[in-house]
Design a protein around this motif. Structure first.
Motif, short mmCIF file in Angstrom:
data_model
loop_
_atom_site.label_atom_id
_atom_site.label_comp_id
_atom_site.label_asym_id
_atom_site.label_seq_id
_atom_site.Cartn_x
_atom_site.Cartn_y
_atom_site.Cartn_z
N PRO A 1 0.81 -1.24 0.00
CA PRO A 1 0.00 0.00 0.00
C PRO A 1 0.84 1.28 0.00
N ASP A 2 1.94 1.29 0.77
CA ASP A 2 2.77 2.50 0.81
C ASP A 2 3.46 2.75 -0.52
N GLN A 3 3.78 1.68 -1.27
CA GLN A 3 4.38 1.84 -2.60
C GLN A 3 3.36 2.42 -3.58
N LEU A 4 2.12 1.91 -3.50
CA LEU A 4 1.06 2.43 -4.38
C LEU A 4 0.85 3.91 -4.11
N LYS A 5 0.77 4.27 -2.84
CA LYS A 5 0.55 5.66 -2.46
C LYS A 5 1.69 6.54 -2.97
N ALA A 6 2.93 6.10 -2.76
CA ALA A 6 4.10 6.89 -3.18
C ALA A 6 4.13 7.05 -4.69
N HIS A 7 3.78 5.99 -5.43
CA HIS A 7 3.80 6.07 -6.89
C HIS A 7 2.74 7.05 -7.40
N ILE A 8 1.56 6.97 -6.83
CA ILE A 8 0.48 7.89 -7.25
C ILE A 8 0.87 9.33 -6.93
N GLU A 9 1.44 9.55 -5.75
CA GLU A 9 1.85 10.90 -5.39
C GLU A 9 2.94 11.43 -6.32
N GLU A 10 3.84 10.55 -6.73
CA GLU A 10 4.89 10.97 -7.67
C GLU A 10 4.30 11.31 -9.03
N LEU A 11 3.35 10.52 -9.49
CA LEU A 11 2.67 10.82 -10.75
C LEU A 11 1.93 12.15 -10.67
N ALA A 12 1.32 12.41 -9.53
CA ALA A 12 0.49 13.60 -9.36
C ALA A 12 1.31 14.86 -9.13
N ALA A 13 2.55 14.72 -8.72
CA ALA A 13 3.36 15.87 -8.31
C ALA A 13 3.55 16.92 -9.40
N SER A 14 3.50 16.52 -10.65
CA SER A 14 3.74 17.49 -11.73
C SER A 14 2.49 18.27 -12.12
N TYR A 15 1.36 17.95 -11.50
CA TYR A 15 0.10 18.64 -11.82
C TYR A 15 -0.12 19.82 -10.89
N GLU A 16 -0.94 20.75 -11.36
CA GLU A 16 -1.22 21.95 -10.58
C GLU A 16 -1.96 21.62 -9.28
N LYS A 17 -2.87 20.64 -9.35
CA LYS A 17 -3.63 20.23 -8.16
C LYS A 17 -3.41 18.74 -7.93
N ASP B 1 -6.17 16.36 -6.53
CA ASP B 1 -7.23 15.97 -7.46
C ASP B 1 -6.81 14.75 -8.27
N VAL B 2 -5.53 14.72 -8.66
CA VAL B 2 -5.00 13.59 -9.44
C VAL B 2 -4.97 12.34 -8.57
N VAL B 3 -4.55 12.49 -7.32
CA VAL B 3 -4.53 11.35 -6.39
C VAL B 3 -5.94 10.78 -6.25
N ARG B 4 -6.93 11.66 -6.03
CA ARG B 4 -8.33 11.20 -5.92
C ARG B 4 -8.80 10.51 -7.19
N TRP B 5 -8.37 11.03 -8.35
CA TRP B 5 -8.75 10.44 -9.64
C TRP B 5 -8.26 9.00 -9.73
N TYR B 6 -7.02 8.75 -9.32
CA TYR B 6 -6.51 7.37 -9.33
C TYR B 6 -7.26 6.50 -8.33
N LEU B 7 -7.42 7.00 -7.12
CA LEU B 7 -8.03 6.20 -6.06
C LEU B 7 -9.50 5.88 -6.32
N SER B 8 -10.15 6.66 -7.17
CA SER B 8 -11.59 6.49 -7.39
C SER B 8 -11.94 5.42 -8.43
N ASP B 9 -10.94 4.78 -9.04
CA ASP B 9 -11.25 3.82 -10.11
C ASP B 9 -10.36 2.59 -9.96
N ASN B 10 -11.00 1.43 -9.83
CA ASN B 10 -10.25 0.18 -9.65
C ASN B 10 -9.35 -0.15 -10.84
#
Length: 195
Positions: free
Chosen positions: A128-144, A147-156
């Protein structure tokens, strides 16, 4: 007449680009951070491809015909969907011979079996911590980023894609930790030319 007009690199440009620290130094720091992130992803992708190619080359195993056929069917359906998206009439009925995709299907099945066994026998599942870190890294380049983190977490389906990437990264790290590694310098231009 049209002519290219490049804006002056100043605080106004930095502010217009949404840089938190609306200064030229802040703009440069943001560009540097984005380039470093892109370089990291490109290097990881090159290493991952090298590891996966080596695993396929070394794997000697019998491939289940049903698995190869299932992969062929998926690849043919994807090719038909691509043709349909490009506007080809009756693309869903297009005759596509298996032979076109057979080598790639066999490689995918072989790699899938080898990776699955490595994951199982070495406990390389995505944590779980790896998934969280990867999503946060992907989201880091976006303005918000949130919102990107929620977008990933909201879809299986999106989460399954993230999990697959993290597992591939775990396998890559595991194999590289066991392999004889030779470091190679790559120019920035060469690295960025890779797809």
């Amino acid at each position: 007449l049209e002519a290219a007009h490049l804006p002056e690199v100043n605080e106004a440009l930095a502010k217009s680009l949404g840089i938190a620290d609306a200064t030229v130094e802040g703009l440069r720091a943001d560009i540097k951070k984005n380039l470093e992130r892109e370089v990291k992803f490109r290097v990881l992708a090159r290493n991952k491809n090298a590891v996966m190619d080596a695993l396929v080359a070394k794997a000697e195993l019998d491939l289940p015909k049903s698995s190869i056929q299932a992969e062929l069917d998926r690849m043919i359906e994807a090719a038909r969907a691509d043709l349909k998206q490009r506007g080809v009439k009756d693309a869903d009925k297009a005759p596509i011979p298996d032979d076109i995709f057979r080598p790639q299907a066999e490689k995918r099945v072989r790699l899938g079996l080898v990776v699955a066994e490595l994951v199982r026998s070495n406990e390389l599942q995505a944590k779980p911590d790896q998934l969280k870190a990867h999503i946060e890294e992907l989201a880091a380049s976006y303005e918000k980023p949130q919102d990107v983190v929620r977008w990933y977490l909201s879809d299986n389906r999106r989460m399954a894609e993230v999990e697959a990437v993290v597992i591939e990264n775990n396998v890559t790290d595991f194999v590289l930790s066991k392999a004889k590694v030779t470091e190679k310098s790559v120019s920035f231009d060469e690295l960025m030319a890779q797809n």
